[in-house]
Design an enzyme around this catalytic site. Structure first.
Site: not given
Length: 451
Positions: A202, A208, A237, A275, A288, A292
Site C-alpha cells: 500500500f 493516480h 474520480k 492505470e 490495472e 475500453r
C-alpha cells in the site's frame, strides 16, 4: 467502413459515439430503457429500439435483448461505450458468434486484463513496473498473513474480479488482517460473485496516473500520454487533467515506450487505459488496465487533437494506426475535465428529478459532453453523471481560470449538482499549486466543513 453501428449504452457516451458515427458517415441505432425514452441519444440516432424496463439487468445489461436489437436493425458492429457491457468478455464473444464486430479488444484480452492478478503477471513479464504483491489469489487468512509479512505492512487487498473500490481494504497491522480480509472477501463476493482477493504493497500518499493507448490489428500501438486522476471520492474520480504536473517528458516517453512494446506483444487491439499509482519519489506502479474508452477521454483528445472514439471505430473496421493519427502525436496545452453529477455537492447523495433550467457554457477552449436539456428528467436508476465540462488552456493556470469561469456560467436548476463543489476545488490553493494526492478530497471536505 461500417454501414450501421448499434450503441450498447446510454447517456452522454451514447451521444458521443453517435457524433463520431455521423462524422464518419455511419448510420446509428440507439437502444434505450423505458426510463430513457426521451433521452437525446434516442432523438439523434437514426433508429432507436426499446429493450426493456428501467432496471439495468432488464435492459442495458440484458445481453439477449441487446443482441436481438442488433439483429433486428441489421447492424455491422456494436460500440459498448464505457461501463455496462464494455468489459464483458462474454458479450464480446456473443457479438463474434453472431457475426457482429465488437468495437473493442478481443474477448480473451478483456478476460486477461479483467483478472487483476493475471494482468499484473502479464505486465510484469514484459517489463512494466508493478507494486510488490502476491503472485496470485490469496486463498486463506493464513496465506494472507504470510504475504503481508513478506511484503511489509501496510498492504492492501483487492477483489480479483472487481473495481470501483469494492472488495478493497487497507491493512496496517497483523491485528487488523483477519477482520479486513474477511470483510473484503465478503464484499467482493457480494458485488462481483467472486470473493477471491490478491494483495499489494500500500502506497500512503499516491497519485493516480493513467496512460491512454490506441492499438490497431497489425501490432502497432501508440501512447497518447497520461492523465492525472487523483481528485477522487471513495475511489470515484471527480475531475481529471492532462498532462500530470508530476510526469516529466522523459518519464512520459519511458513509460509510453514500455507500454507500446508490451501491448503489441500481448496483441492488444483498440483503445485502452493503463492505470498506475505514483509514489512520493515519482515512481509509477501498474495497478490495472481498462479495456475500453474512459469517461475522461476528452482531456486526452483536447491535448492531442486525436478523436479517440473515431479511432476506435476506424481500427475495428480494419484501419491502420497511421491512418487514424495522420501524423506524429503533438501535445498541446493543458486540459481539465469536471464530472458534473446529479447529486448533492456536500452529502454526495443522488438528486433525481426534472431539470427546470439548463445552460451550458461556451467560448474558446470549452467543451461540454452532455445528454441533458431543460425539462429533461434524471431517472433514479442509473449513474449520476449528467455532463462532462472540459477546457483547454495554453498552460495549467489558464486551464484552471477557464474552468472556473465555465463552471460559473453552467446553469442547472431543478436538481442538485456537483458544480458548487467543483468551483470550490478550482479555488483551493493546494489544488491550484498542484499539491494533492488521492486523499485530497478527504482533507478538502474536512477543511470545508470546519469553515
Amino acid at each position: 467502413m461500417f454501414r450501421k453501428i448499434l450503441i450498447a449504452n446510454r447517456g452522454e457516451i451514447a451521444l458521443r459515439v453517435i457524433c463520431a458515427c455521423k462524422e464518419l458517415g455511419i448510420k446509428t441505432v440507439a437502444i434505450y430503457s423505458e426510463a430513457d425514452r426521451n433521452s437525446l441519444h434516442v432523438r439523434f440516432a437514426d433508429e432507436a429500439i426499446c429493450i426493456g424496463p428501467p432496471r439495468l439487468a432488464d435492459s442495458y445489461l440484458n445481453i439477449p435483448a441487446v443482441i436481438s436489437a442488433a439483429e433486428i436493425a441489421n447492424v455491422d458492429a456494436i460500440h459498448p461505450g464505457y461501463g455496462l457491457l464494455s468489459e464483458n468478455a462474454n458479450f464480446a464473444e456473443v457479438c463474434q458468434a453472431c457475426g457482429i464486430e465488437f468495437i473493442g479488444p478481443k474477448p480473451e484480452t478483456i478476460r486477461l486484463m479483467g483478472e487483476k492478478e493475471k494482468a499484473r503477471a502479464a505486465m510484469k513479464e514484459h517489463g512494466v513496473p508493478i507494486l510488490p504483491g502476491s503472485d496470485g489469489v490469496v486463498a486463506t487468512e493464513a496465506e494472507a498473513m504470510e504475504w503481508a509479512k513478506k511484503i511489509g505492512f501496510p498492504v492492501i487487498v483487492k477483489a480479483k474480479a472487481g473495481g470501483g473500490g469494492r472488495g478493497m481494504r487497507v491493512i496496517r497491522s497483523e491485528e487488523e488482517l483477519p477482520v479486513h480480509f474477511a470483510a473484503a472477501s465478503s464484499e467482493a463476493a457480494s458485488a462481483f460473485g467472486n470473493g477471491d482477493l490478491y494483495m499489494e504493497k500500500f502506497v500512503e500518499r499516491p497519485r493516480h496516473i493513467e496512460f491512454q493507448i490506441l492499438a490497431d490489428s497489425y501490432g502497432n500501438v501508440v501512447s497518447l500520454g497520461e492523465r492525472e486522476c487523483s481528485i477522487q471520492r471513495r475511489h470515484q474520480k471527480l475531475l481529471e487533467e492532462a498532462p500530470s504536473t508530476q510526469v516529466t517528458p522523459e518519464l512520459r516517453a519511458e513509460i509510453g515506450g514500455i507500454l507500446e512494446k508490451t501491448l503489441s506483444k500481448i496483441g492488444y487491439i483498440n483503445a485502452g487505459t493503463i492505470e498506475f499509482l505514483m509514489d512520493e519519489d515519482r515512481k509509477l506502479y501498474f495497478i490495472e488496465m481498462n479495456t475500453r474508452i474512459q469517461v475522461e477521454h476528452p482531456v486526452t483528445e483536447m491535448t492531442t487533437d486525436v478523436d479517440l472514439v473515431k479511432g476506435q471505430i476506424m481500427i475495428a473496421a480494419g484501419a491502420k494506426l497511421q491512418d487514424v493519427l495522420m501524423g506524429p502525436i503533438v501535445f498541446r496545452g493543458h486540459a481539465i475535465e469536471c464530472r458534473i453529477n446529479a447529486e448533492h455537492p456536500e452529502k454526495f447523495t443522488p438528486s433525481a428529478g426534472k431539470i427546470t433550467a439548463f445552460h451550458t457554457p461556451g467560448g474558446t477552449g470549452v467543451r461540454v459532453d452532455t445528454h441533458q436539456y431543460a425539462e429533461g428528467v434524471i431517472p433514479p436508476y442509473y449513474d449520476s453523471l449528467i455532463a462532462k465540462l472540459v477546457v483547454r488552456g495554453k498552460d495549467r493556470d489558464e486551464a484552471i481560470s477557464r474552468m472556473a469561469r465555465a463552471l460559473e456560467m453552467f446553469i442547472v436548476e431543478g436538481i442538485h449538482t456537483s458544480i458548487p463543489l467543483h468551483r470550490k476545488i478550482m479555488a483551493d490553493p493546494d489544488f491550484r499549486a498542484g499539491n494533492f494526492d488521492t486523499k485530497f478530497m478527504e482533507r478538502f471536505m474536512t477543511q470545508t466543513h470546519k469553515k
